[in-house]
Design an enzyme around this catalytic site. Sequence first.
Site, short mmCIF file in Angstrom:
data_model
loop_
_atom_site.label_atom_id
_atom_site.label_comp_id
_atom_site.label_asym_id
_atom_site.label_seq_id
_atom_site.Cartn_x
_atom_site.Cartn_y
_atom_site.Cartn_z
N CYS A 94 0.86 -1.18 0.00
CA CYS A 94 0.00 0.00 0.00
C CYS A 94 0.90 1.23 0.00
O CYS A 94 2.12 1.10 -0.09
CB CYS A 94 -0.91 -0.04 1.23
SG CYS A 94 -2.38 1.00 1.11
N CYS B 48 -4.18 -0.47 -2.80
CA CYS B 48 -4.56 0.91 -3.13
C CYS B 48 -3.99 1.23 -4.50
O CYS B 48 -2.98 0.66 -4.92
CB CYS B 48 -4.10 1.90 -2.07
SG CYS B 48 -2.36 2.28 -2.06
N CYS C 89 4.22 0.16 -7.81
CA CYS C 89 4.71 -1.19 -7.54
C CYS C 89 5.92 -1.49 -8.43
O CYS C 89 5.86 -1.34 -9.65
CB CYS C 89 3.60 -2.20 -7.80
SG CYS C 89 4.01 -3.87 -7.25
#
Length: 149
Positions: free
Chosen positions: A7, A83, A90
């Site tokens: 997240c 999220c 990422c």
Amino acid sequence: MRLLVLCTHNSARSQMAEAWIRHLAREMGVDLEVHSAGTEKTFVKEEAKRVMAEVGVDLGGHFSKTLLEVPNPWEFDLVLTVCDAAREACPAYPAQTVKRHVSFPDPSGKPLEEWRRVRDALGRMARYLVENLRAGRIPTDEELREAAR
């Protein structure tokens, strides 16, 4: 299997998801190593600790961390982003890593009832995920989103 929940701040949603998945894996006898991290490091929010305690899941030993503070950060079998900002940020993982994404609303700054809604949705998604992992399959993003509803 090694699983990472990612997240933005590792302060609420990813912490609750990590705790749910670990708790349910233990309950169902599924061998999972579960970690969470954020693209940034802050602190675990008191509201997250409180609402998880209400369902018997303790976040007392949890702390906010970045990916580089997690053991073997590039060796996860499954990376779950919870999220949209974390999904965008990422990092690239080795080809054998499976990525899944289910976006949950950020309850920060909202009443405890919103925290409970997010907690419960994360719990439903986590249960479905662990049940499927126990059966030897990784559910799709859509299946995880549907389970969270």
